[in-house]
Design a protein around this motif. Structure first.
Motif, mmCIF file in Angstrom:
data_model
loop_
_atom_site.group_PDB
_atom_site.id
_atom_site.type_symbol
_atom_site.label_atom_id
_atom_site.label_comp_id
_atom_site.label_asym_id
_atom_site.label_seq_id
_atom_site.Cartn_x
_atom_site.Cartn_y
_atom_site.Cartn_z
ATOM 1 N N GLN A 53 0.831 -1.206 0.000
ATOM 2 C CA GLN A 53 0.000 0.000 0.000
ATOM 3 C C GLN A 53 0.864 1.254 0.000
ATOM 4 O OE1 GLN A 53 -3.184 -0.112 2.754
ATOM 5 N NE2 GLN A 53 -3.856 1.961 2.292
ATOM 6 N N GLY A 54 0.578 2.128 -0.945
ATOM 7 C CA GLY A 54 1.301 3.380 -1.074
ATOM 8 C C GLY A 54 2.506 3.318 -2.002
ATOM 9 N N TRP A 55 2.929 2.124 -2.415
ATOM 10 C CA TRP A 55 4.077 1.987 -3.296
ATOM 11 C C TRP A 55 3.633 2.122 -4.741
ATOM 12 C CZ3 TRP A 55 9.060 -0.649 -1.868
ATOM 13 C CH2 TRP A 55 9.259 -0.656 -0.490
ATOM 14 N N LYS A 56 4.538 2.580 -5.604
ATOM 15 C CA LYS A 56 4.231 2.749 -7.028
ATOM 16 C C LYS A 56 4.746 1.539 -7.819
ATOM 17 C CE LYS A 56 6.417 6.359 -8.246
ATOM 18 N NZ LYS A 56 7.005 7.569 -8.812
ATOM 19 N N TYR A 68 8.570 -2.307 -7.674
ATOM 20 C CA TYR A 68 7.779 -1.326 -6.927
ATOM 21 C C TYR A 68 8.736 -0.348 -6.261
ATOM 22 C CZ TYR A 68 4.409 -5.259 -7.072
ATOM 23 O OH TYR A 68 3.602 -6.298 -7.452
ATOM 24 N N GLN A 70 8.842 2.813 -3.241
ATOM 25 C CA GLN A 70 8.152 3.586 -2.218
ATOM 26 C C GLN A 70 8.256 5.055 -2.620
ATOM 27 O OE1 GLN A 70 9.858 3.787 1.718
ATOM 28 N NE2 GLN A 70 7.800 3.818 2.617
#
Length: 191
Positions: A53-56, A68, A70
């Motif tokens: 959650q929150g990672w691209k 991924y 952060q």
């Protein structure tokens, strides 16, 4: 004469029973050995969790399954899989721990300024991962190795610059990610 005939029958009966037991044991061993050979050369497909959650999700090359990042940091989480499609396992001794040990040895022998540390294992679904941590000033890489049959998986979390210490703070999140990776036997012989 009667005694020798009954003794002869007993000997032949005993020898016949031993012969049947040896044949049955040999066939059982052969069947088990063939099963083990098939297991050691099997291939597995990998399913893995989405980005934390929150990672691209980042673009990546063809050898990488996922990458991924952060946001706002230089912390990356990447995964790769390698498979040999063959009836035999060309490197049966190069399992999870041996591969991790080789990475430690190569790091210590060839990468001046780097330290390397043996870490714990993390159970996953259908496999387990061995973790190692390698670092130098301004960079840290935590590798997780899993090997099953002819399939090798490498998942890495790395950080650079001011985010080196953040990687150590995210090790529990990394372990949780690894525990949700799943290897499922796959027939890749058609490829």
């Amino acid at each position: 004469m009667e005694k020798s005939r009954s003794l002869g029958r007993t000997r032949y009966g005993f020898l016949s029973a031993v012969l049947v037991a040896c044949i049955a044991g040999g066939l059982s061993y052969r069947a088990l050995h063939r099963y083990e050979d098939k297991e050691s050369s099997a291939n597995y497909s990998m399913s893995f969790p989405g980005a934390p959650q929150g990672w691209k999700i980042m673009p990546h090359g063809p050898q990488t399954v996922f990458l991924y990042q952060q946001p706002g940091s230089k912390i990356l989480l990447s995964g790769a899989i390698n498979q040999v499609i063959d009836e035999l396992n060309p490197t049966p001794d190069l399992g999870r721990d041996m591969l991790a040990r080789q990475m430690l040895d190569v790091t210590r022998a060839n990468l001046r300024g780097w330290s390397a540390e043996w870490m714990d294992t993390v159970g996953a679904r259908g496999t387990s991962f061995r973790l190692i941590r390698r670092s130098q000033k301004g960079q840290v890489v935590v590798n997780a190795f899993a090997v099953r049959g002819n399939t090798t998986v490498l998942i890495t979390m790395s950080g650079r610059d001011q985010h080196v210490q953040d990687v150590d703070g995210k090790l529990d999140q990394f372990r949780d990610f690894l525990s949700n990776v799943k290897l499922t036997r796959a027939d890749l012989s058609k490829f």
